[in-house]
Design a protein around this motif. Structure first.
Motif, PDB file in Angstrom:
ATOM      1  N   VAL A 120       0.852  -1.186   0.000  1.00 50.28           N
ATOM      2  CA  VAL A 120       0.000   0.000   0.000  1.00 50.28           C
ATOM      3  C   VAL A 120       0.890   1.238   0.000  1.00 50.28           C
ATOM      4  O   VAL A 120       2.026   1.213   0.493  1.00 50.28           O
ATOM      5  CB  VAL A 120      -0.943  -0.001   1.226  1.00 50.28           C
ATOM      6  CG1 VAL A 120      -0.153   0.175   2.517  1.00 50.28           C
ATOM      7  CG2 VAL A 120      -2.023   1.054   1.098  1.00 50.28           C
ATOM      8  N   THR A 121       0.377   2.309  -0.586  1.00 54.99           N
ATOM      9  CA  THR A 121       1.110   3.578  -0.610  1.00 54.99           C
ATOM     10  C   THR A 121       0.504   4.535   0.414  1.00 54.99           C
ATOM     11  O   THR A 121      -0.717   4.719   0.459  1.00 54.99           O
ATOM     12  CB  THR A 121       1.044   4.226  -2.001  1.00 54.99           C
ATOM     13  OG1 THR A 121       1.638   3.342  -2.958  1.00 54.99           O
ATOM     14  CG2 THR A 121       1.784   5.562  -2.015  1.00 54.99           C
ATOM     15  N   VAL A 122       1.365   5.120   1.240  1.00 54.89           N
ATOM     16  CA  VAL A 122       0.946   6.097   2.248  1.00 54.89           C
ATOM     17  C   VAL A 122       1.548   7.449   1.872  1.00 54.89           C
ATOM     18  O   VAL A 122       2.744   7.542   1.588  1.00 54.89           O
ATOM     19  CB  VAL A 122       1.403   5.689   3.662  1.00 54.89           C
ATOM     20  CG1 VAL A 122       0.920   6.707   4.698  1.00 54.89           C
ATOM     21  CG2 VAL A 122       0.894   4.295   4.012  1.00 54.89           C
ATOM     22  N   THR A 123       0.700   8.488   1.858  1.00 58.64           N
ATOM     23  CA  THR A 123       1.134   9.828   1.449  1.00 58.64           C
ATOM     24  C   THR A 123       0.794  10.833   2.537  1.00 58.64           C
ATOM     25  O   THR A 123      -0.324  10.833   3.077  1.00 58.64           O
ATOM     26  CB  THR A 123       0.457  10.252   0.142  1.00 58.64           C
ATOM     27  OG1 THR A 123       0.737   9.284  -0.878  1.00 58.64           O
ATOM     28  CG2 THR A 123       0.943  11.622  -0.313  1.00 58.64           C
ATOM     29  N   ASN A 124       1.755  11.697   2.853  1.00 59.93           N
ATOM     30  CA  ASN A 124       1.513  12.800   3.782  1.00 59.93           C
ATOM     31  C   ASN A 124       0.844  13.934   3.007  1.00 59.93           C
ATOM     32  O   ASN A 124       1.475  14.578   2.160  1.00 59.93           O
ATOM     33  CB  ASN A 124       2.839  13.267   4.390  1.00 59.93           C
ATOM     34  CG  ASN A 124       2.647  14.353   5.444  1.00 59.93           C
ATOM     35  OD1 ASN A 124       1.620  15.028   5.503  1.00 59.93           O
ATOM     36  ND2 ASN A 124       3.664  14.545   6.271  1.00 59.93           N
ATOM     37  N   ILE A 125      -0.446  14.155   3.262  1.00 60.07           N
ATOM     38  CA  ILE A 125      -1.189  15.193   2.534  1.00 60.07           C
ATOM     39  C   ILE A 125      -1.409  16.437   3.387  1.00 60.07           C
ATOM     40  O   ILE A 125      -2.200  17.312   3.033  1.00 60.07           O
ATOM     41  CB  ILE A 125      -2.539  14.649   2.036  1.00 60.07           C
ATOM     42  CG1 ILE A 125      -3.395  14.161   3.213  1.00 60.07           C
ATOM     43  CG2 ILE A 125      -2.326  13.531   1.030  1.00 60.07           C
ATOM     44  CD1 ILE A 125      -4.811  13.782   2.803  1.00 60.07           C
ATOM     45  N   GLY A 126      -0.687  16.538   4.516  1.00 56.93           N
ATOM     46  CA  GLY A 126      -0.802  17.700   5.370  1.00 56.93           C
ATOM     47  C   GLY A 126       0.342  18.667   5.175  1.00 56.93           C
ATOM     48  O   GLY A 126       1.113  18.575   4.217  1.00 56.93           O
ATOM     49  N   ASP A 127       0.470  19.605   6.111  1.00 60.65           N
ATOM     50  CA  ASP A 127       1.469  20.669   6.011  1.00 60.65           C
ATOM     51  C   ASP A 127       2.683  20.432   6.898  1.00 60.65           C
ATOM     52  O   ASP A 127       3.639  21.215   6.839  1.00 60.65           O
ATOM     53  CB  ASP A 127       0.835  22.011   6.391  1.00 60.65           C
ATOM     54  CG  ASP A 127      -0.303  22.400   5.460  1.00 60.65           C
ATOM     55  OD1 ASP A 127      -0.189  22.107   4.249  1.00 60.65           O
ATOM     56  OD2 ASP A 127      -1.299  22.988   5.929  1.00 60.65           O
ATOM     57  N   CYS A 128       2.656  19.412   7.717  1.00 55.67           N
ATOM     58  CA  CYS A 128       3.758  19.166   8.653  1.00 55.67           C
ATOM     59  C   CYS A 128       4.345  17.778   8.419  1.00 55.67           C
ATOM     60  O   CYS A 128       3.642  16.864   7.993  1.00 55.67           O
ATOM     61  CB  CYS A 128       3.266  19.239  10.105  1.00 55.67           C
ATOM     62  SG  CYS A 128       2.563  20.829  10.588  1.00 55.67           S
ATOM     63  N   PRO A 129       5.626  17.596   8.707  1.00 50.43           N
ATOM     64  CA  PRO A 129       6.187  16.243   8.682  1.00 50.43           C
ATOM     65  C   PRO A 129       5.599  15.436   9.844  1.00 50.43           C
ATOM     66  O   PRO A 129       5.208  15.999  10.871  1.00 50.43           O
ATOM     67  CB  PRO A 129       7.692  16.470   8.854  1.00 50.43           C
ATOM     68  CG  PRO A 129       7.807  17.795   9.531  1.00 50.43           C
ATOM     69  CD  PRO A 129       6.637  18.613   9.048  1.00 50.43           C
ATOM     70  N   GLY A 130       5.521  14.140   9.667  1.00 48.88           N
ATOM     71  CA  GLY A 130       4.959  13.326  10.735  1.00 48.88           C
ATOM     72  C   GLY A 130       5.094  11.855  10.443  1.00 48.88           C
ATOM     73  O   GLY A 130       5.471  11.443   9.339  1.00 48.88           O
ATOM     74  N   ALA A 131       4.791  11.051  11.450  1.00 50.01           N
ATOM     75  CA  ALA A 131       4.882   9.594  11.334  1.00 50.01           C
ATOM     76  C   ALA A 131       3.482   8.995  11.377  1.00 50.01           C
ATOM     77  O   ALA A 131       2.627   9.421  12.142  1.00 50.01           O
ATOM     78  CB  ALA A 131       5.727   9.026  12.468  1.00 50.01           C
ATOM     79  N   GLU A 132       3.279   7.995  10.546  1.00 44.65           N
ATOM     80  CA  GLU A 132       2.026   7.260  10.506  1.00 44.65           C
ATOM     81  C   GLU A 132       2.321   5.780  10.744  1.00 44.65           C
ATOM     82  O   GLU A 132       3.347   5.258  10.294  1.00 44.65           O
ATOM     83  CB  GLU A 132       1.339   7.446   9.148  1.00 44.65           C
ATOM     84  CG  GLU A 132       0.141   6.569   8.896  1.00 44.65           C
ATOM     85  CD  GLU A 132      -1.094   6.965   9.702  1.00 44.65           C
ATOM     86  OE1 GLU A 132      -0.935   7.549  10.790  1.00 44.65           O
ATOM     87  OE2 GLU A 132      -2.206   6.673   9.238  1.00 44.65           O
ATOM     88  N   VAL A 133       1.423   5.109  11.463  1.00 38.29           N
ATOM     89  CA  VAL A 133       1.530   3.669  11.658  1.00 38.29           C
ATOM     90  C   VAL A 133       0.443   3.011  10.816  1.00 38.29           C
ATOM     91  O   VAL A 133      -0.731   3.009  11.192  1.00 38.29           O
ATOM     92  CB  VAL A 133       1.392   3.279  13.138  1.00 38.29           C
ATOM     93  CG1 VAL A 133       1.496   1.767  13.296  1.00 38.29           C
ATOM     94  CG2 VAL A 133       2.466   3.967  13.978  1.00 38.29           C
TER      95      VAL A 133
END
Length: 334
Positions: A112-125
């Protein structure tokens, strides 16, 4: 109404009453933990609506605790029974937002592809759950089978792989066996926030539901499991706490359990109580939960555990001497 509640005691210290009075909730972490990370093991936060729904509650505090929920531990029960929770398993907040796309399954790998669509860097689980075929077998509605943490800058995408094997689909039935059928792969941000899903056919065995399951709590999830239902699942008669009586005490018993049968054990208990009370202004305050916890840890641990955790201050020979006296042996330990 508070703008932000900062919790420094860990998730277990949060109550529903507190969260109802705040617009934001933050946990204070230390060391290398990042504020942008999701809260791991969020199932512990307010996930349990109360003691009445805990199947093993009647045996808490006993030597033999009956975990009658079987496979329905934590989120597995709430998801299967359709009971909503305030913070689902895997839940966590972030300063940014993430999108999931392009779920594929090839050669026993889910991707699966996970994309950061917000304005800040961050980690997702990213979390992979698998829902089994609804063939009537006693199984949770879905189970966590993999997870991966990805740290992304704004606009960045990354592909996450979840390897699968037979154990990803298997159950225990006189050995690990894979029930044949249609399984659903579910990928999301928590057990309740599923973003993508895909069905796959998995070859395997034709496993019928066991006879004991029909109409039982493990099939209906209505009320609580009975001792008879749990014994049928367990496959043998249920154990009870062994009787407490001089002559039958062992290193598995505690000073607290034996104090009412032995003056020497009572003396040891009073000494432990007095030592712990020194940290509470010299008062043995059993209305104080912290004091009660310390007493339980210090006096209600099995003698075996007390020796191991004492760092040498409570040697095995001393414990065996106390035990011999409690058992009425006048010539020392056997």
């Amino acid at each position: 109404m508070w703008d932000l509640l900062i919790v420094g005691t860990g998730p277990a210290g949060v109550s529903a009453a507190l969260t109802a009075k705040t617009r934001g909730l933050s946990f204070l972490w230390f060391g290398s933990q990042r504020l942008s990370d999701k809260v791991e093991k969020a199932e512990r936060i307010l996930n349990y609506p109360g003691l009445p729904q805990v199947p093993s509650r009647d045996t808490f505090g006993q030597k033999v605790t009956r975990y009658k929920e079987g496979l329905y531990v934590g989120y597995r029960y709430y998801d299967t029974a359709g009971v909503p929770v305030r913070f689902p398993f895997g839940y966590g907040l972030s300063y940014t937002r993430f999108a999931y796309s392009d779920l594929t399954v090839e050669n026993r790998t889910a991707r699966v592809t996970v994309t950061n669509i917000g304005d800040c860097p961050g980690a997702e689980v990213a979390q992979l759950y698998i829902a089994p075929p609804r063939t009537g077998l006693y199984r949770p509605a879905k189970e966590l089978k993999g997870f991966a943490r990805v740290y992304l800058t704004p606009g960045e995408s990354r592909t996450v792989d979840f390897p699968l094997d037979d154990r990803s689909f298997a159950i225990w039935s006189d050995g690990w066996k894979v029930p044949a059928g249609t399984y659903t792969l579910l990928v999301g941000s928590s057990s309740a926030d599923i973003r993508l899903q895909q069905e796959i056919e998995v070859p395997g065995a034709d496993l019928p539901a066991p006879a004991w399951q029909a109409g039982s709590w493990y099939e209906t999830l209505q009320g609580l499991p009975t001792d008879d239902e749990f014994a049928a699942l367990y496959g043998s008669p249920l154990q009870d706490d062994p009787p407490l009586e001089p002559g039958r005490f062992s290193m598995e018993d505690s000073i607290m359990e034996m104090k009412d049968f032995s003056p020497l054990m009572m003396q040891a208990f009073r000494g432990t109580e007095a030592t712990i009370a020194q940290g509470f202004g010299g008062k043995a305050d059993y209305s104080n939960p912290d004091f009660r916890m310390m007493i339980m840890s210090g006096a209600d641990a099995p003698l075996r555990a007390a020796v191991l955790s004492s760092g040498g201050s409570f040697p095995a020979a001393a414990a065996q001497g106390l035990l011999a006296a409690a058992n009425g042996q006048t010539d020392g330990p056997a």
